[in-house]
Scaffold this active site. Structure first.
Site: not given
Length: 245
Positions: A62, A105, A108, A128
């Protein structure tokens, strides 16, 4: 403003390229908005989706610059989670073609795919907790289904990043290709899917995504629909005629 998600459309598939090379394809709000729009298109007109990253990176995670400013309300909205859920639930298969880093992210998003292939320089995982957050966009429930509870716990609790060989050994990706061959390999998989009956493919994905308690009744109902399909009769007749030759 450059497009963060480059889209190429064909009759039976869509190629979506994550393209923010200046930040190693980090997933920002604009990317998420484009993913939602693409999912809406593929929900209306189902086709196989190939996800790939530009410039030798799938997605570095992210966008930390945006993530740092998000607060509790943003977390509860599930900004990335909702988009990745839509990717996971698309009617037709999703192929993630992973070169280089797929972190946080980015990992994911790859976990949301039905099929994952990679290159020898693949690096995938969820760091994370080192940033003071958790992997909350699918890793804690999808990763155990893919690699098993023990290995998922090790990855998520330590932040371990898997290399390509380990990712194959653990079943996180199914096969590896040289970087220059990766997209062709993804298209070969899409070609195989395209040769099959689209409705049977969609029903197979529905069965794969169904909760354990739904089996075997869901397969029986989906099969019942296919048994009444003209395409089933056409394909089986063609198969029998080929055997007679």
């Amino acid at each position: 403003m450059p497009e963060p998600l480059l889209i190429q459309r064909r009759d039976d598939r869509v190629l979506a390229t994550l393209s923010r090379p200046e930040v190693r394809n980090a997933i920002d709000q604009d990317t998420i908005d484009r993913l939602h729009a693409l999912c809406g298109e593929l929900e209306r007109k189902p086709r196989t989706l190939i996800l790939i990253g530009a410039d030798g990176v799938f997605a570095s995670g992210a966008d930390i610059a945006q993530l740092r400013d998000r607060r509790a309300g943003d977390a509860r909205r599930g900004i990335n989670t909702r988009a990745f859920q839509r990717v996971r639930n698309l009617p037709m298969p999703v192929i993630a073609a992973i070169d280089g880093h797929a972190l946080g992210g980015g990992a994911e998003l790859a976990y949301a795919a039905d099929i994952r292939i990679g290159t020898p320089r693949l690096q995938i995982g969820n760091p994370e907790t080192g940033l003071g957050i958790i992997a909350a966009a699918g890793a804690t429930w999808r990763l155990p289904e893919i690699v098993g509870q023990a290995r998922a716990a090790e990855m998520l609790l330590t932040g371990r990043i898997l290399d390509a060989a380990t990712a194959v050994e653990w079943g996180l990706v199914s096969s590896l290709y040289e970087p220059d061959d990766l997209l062709a390999a993804a298209n070969t998989i899409a070609d195989r899917i395209a040769r099959n009956d689209p409705l049977a493919t969609r029903h197979t994905k529905t069965a794969l995504l169904a909760p354990f308690a739904a089996h075997p009744e869901i397969e029986l109902e989906l099969q019942a629909q296919l048994f009444e399909s003209p395409e089933k009769d056409r394909r089986m007749t063609a198969f029998l005629e080929r055997k007679r030759r």
